[in-house]
Design an enzyme around this catalytic site. Structure first.
Site, short mmCIF file in Angstrom:
data_model
loop_
_atom_site.label_atom_id
_atom_site.label_comp_id
_atom_site.label_asym_id
_atom_site.label_seq_id
_atom_site.Cartn_x
_atom_site.Cartn_y
_atom_site.Cartn_z
N HIS A 258 -2.25 10.22 0.90
CA HIS A 258 -2.95 8.65 -0.10
C HIS A 258 -2.67 9.04 -1.77
O HIS A 258 -1.54 8.21 -1.52
CB HIS A 258 -3.81 8.53 0.60
CG HIS A 258 -3.95 6.61 -0.12
ND1 HIS A 258 -3.84 6.11 0.53
CD2 HIS A 258 -4.77 6.70 -1.15
CE1 HIS A 258 -3.87 4.96 0.23
NE2 HIS A 258 -5.18 5.46 -1.06
N LYS B 171 -8.05 -1.12 10.72
CA LYS B 171 -7.70 -2.17 9.68
C LYS B 171 -6.51 -0.62 9.33
O LYS B 171 -4.94 -1.38 9.22
CB LYS B 171 -8.34 -1.11 8.61
CG LYS B 171 -7.59 -1.72 7.25
CD LYS B 171 -6.72 -1.21 6.33
CE LYS B 171 -6.73 -1.55 5.15
NZ LYS B 171 -5.67 -0.77 4.57
N GLU C 24 1.03 -1.34 0.40
CA GLU C 24 -0.34 -0.23 0.24
C GLU C 24 0.84 1.51 -0.42
O GLU C 24 1.87 1.01 1.13
CB GLU C 24 -0.73 -0.03 0.79
CG GLU C 24 -2.07 0.92 0.83
CD GLU C 24 -2.92 1.31 2.63
OE1 GLU C 24 -3.30 0.24 2.27
OE2 GLU C 24 -3.51 1.81 2.52
N ASP D 298 4.05 -15.22 11.40
CA ASP D 298 2.55 -15.82 10.99
C ASP D 298 1.40 -14.13 11.52
O ASP D 298 0.77 -13.79 12.10
CB ASP D 298 2.09 -16.23 11.35
CG ASP D 298 0.48 -17.42 10.53
OD1 ASP D 298 -0.49 -16.36 10.29
OD2 ASP D 298 0.42 -18.49 10.97
#
Ligand code: MEV
Length: 438
Positions: free
Chosen positions: A393, A280, A85, A296
């Site tokens: 962004h 998130k 991202e 993991d």
């Protein structure tokens, strides 16, 4: 052509690719080349990747970036991050720099207990099962000794085994609920091996337990597996500073910034739709470091989100307050991480990432990862409550759009300069590129 196949795993890599290309991608002449261009010319390295999983046909790259200037408990770190991202590493670096000038991050490991369970069915007198459990518990531990001996030498091992009656949820359902200390190992293999040994002993010795009736002697083991829910493998990360020092921008006071920031956190505390996105953002930082350090991330994701819902309603993992003129922003999250075992000694990039972090213990890595999550959350909330998220962004995403339209190096240079002062949107970039080409 049939789209099913038996014995696929026994084919060579080329044969596997041929089958896939012939079966699915017959329109794409380039399919083989695309797959092959990601093969590593270093045969040994390629073999390592081939052998991580079954049916490897190529490698899937993610960018491996670094976020410098993290001050954690007085020590500086450059944090490795594997993520696709656009804005995540830039945001982490920005937050790290912001807090570097304000005392840095503090982190503390609260607990390191991990859990595993043997799930079984027992049809009989619960009191007798309790008696059997007390009688067999020392043997459960003794029979697992070949597995636990090395871990015990280092100070870890089995902490406790409890019998849990779950018959109100499912008829005849009980558990051996086991807690472990696995030190610097994530411990999945260790825990699962112990549990499978407990199950074996628990089932077989029941046949010899005289107080049991014939039916009671036949304990049915359903499964033995670690839990990725680790609410007692907990780390806290925090930043704080005087409210007046929070501002970098003369137009907004520290007080106004802090109040809006805290309101944004409060919304995530009460509103699940917002909490999921808020968390998130935290996981953007956490997963990237977890992945770079060979841990993991699915286990971490599952455990963290379960923790976020532990009070019956999904909520924010982070919190913020002002007290006596001091702004504090913090988070407690469960992170079962390892710095030995698994990929950590195997994957060259993972080894390098751990070296960059000073070969941390699992506890130190828990602190670093939690800080990366908090930093990411800080950066996101700061943008959201000031400029809006798209400004930063889209600036980072600009290069992706330019690449998508095959911009040349000089076109890129020109447009990056142009968009320094213009708002980046997909259509604005396309338009500017077309104009340049005309
Ligand atoms: C994007 O990947 C993450 C954010 O949506 C997180 C947030 O909204 O807090 C920016």
């Amino acid at each position: 052509m049939s789209k099913t196949i038996s014995g696929f795993s026994k084919l060579s890599k080329s044969e596997k690719i041929d089958w896939i290309v012939n079966t699915y991608i017959f329109n794409n002449e380039n399919a083989k080349d695309i797959l092959k261009q990601y093969w590593n010319s270093n045969k040994q390295l390629q073999q390592l990747h081939d052998e991580f999983i079954e049916n490897t046909i190529t490698n899937y790259y993610l960018p491996f970036g670094v976020a410098p200037n993290f001050l954690i408990n007085g020590k500086t770190y450059t944090i490795p991050m594997a993520i696709e991202e656009s804005s995540v590493v830039a945001a982490a670096s920005k937050a790290a720099k912001f807090w570097l000038d304000r005392g840095g991050f503090k982190a503390e490991v609260i607990s390191t207990k991990k859990i595993g369970q043997v799930h079984f069915k027992y049809n009989g007198n619960p009191e007798l099962l309790k008696t059997y459990f007390s009688y067999i518990k020392p043997k459960l531990i003794k029979d697992a000794q070949p597995i636990t001996v090395n871990m015990e030498k280092r100070g870890g091992g089995i902490l406790d085994i409890e019998l849990r009656d779950k018959t109100t949820d499912i008829e005849n359902y009980y558990q051996l609920h086991v807690s472990f200390e696995t030190l610097d190992a994530m411990g999945a293999n260790f825990i699962n091996s112990c549990l499978e040994q407990f199950a074996k002993t628990f089932k077989s010795e029941a046949l010899n337990f005289e107080a049991f009736s014939t039916e009671e002697k036949h304990i049915e083991i359903i499964m033995s597996i670690l839990s990725n829910y680790v609410p007692e493998c907990l780390v806290r990360a925090e930043v704080s500073c005087a409210v007046k020092d929070l501002t970098e921008n003369n137009n907004v006071s520290g007080e106004a910034f802090a109040q809006k920031f805290i309101q944004a956190v409060n919304i995530a505390e009460v509103e699940p739709y917002r909490a999921v996105t808020h968390n998130k953002g935290i996981m953007n930082g956490i997963d990237a470091v977890v992945l770079a350090t060979g841990n993991d991330f699915r286990a971490i994701e599952a455990g963290v989100h379960a923790y976020a819902a532990r009070n019956g309603k999904y909520s924010s993992l982070s919190h913020a307050e002002i007290k006596d003129g001091i702004f504090t922003f913090w988070m407690e999250i469960p992170l079962a991480l390892g710095t030995v075992g698994g990929l950590t000694g195997l994957h060259p990039l993972v080894k390098l990432a751990l070296e960059m972090l000073g070969k941390p213990s699992a506890k130190a890595l828990m602190q670093i990862v939690a800080v990366a999550g908090l930093a990411q959350n800080f950066a996101a909330l700061r943008s959201l409550t000031t400029t809006g998220i798209q400004q930063g962004h889209m600036k980072m995403h600009l290069m992706n759009i330019l690449n998508q339209f095959g911009a040349s190096p000089s076109e890129k240079e020109n447009l990056v300069k142009h968009f320094k002062t213009e708002t980046v949107t997909h259509s604005a970039v396309v338009e500017a590129l077309e104009k340049l080409r005309r």
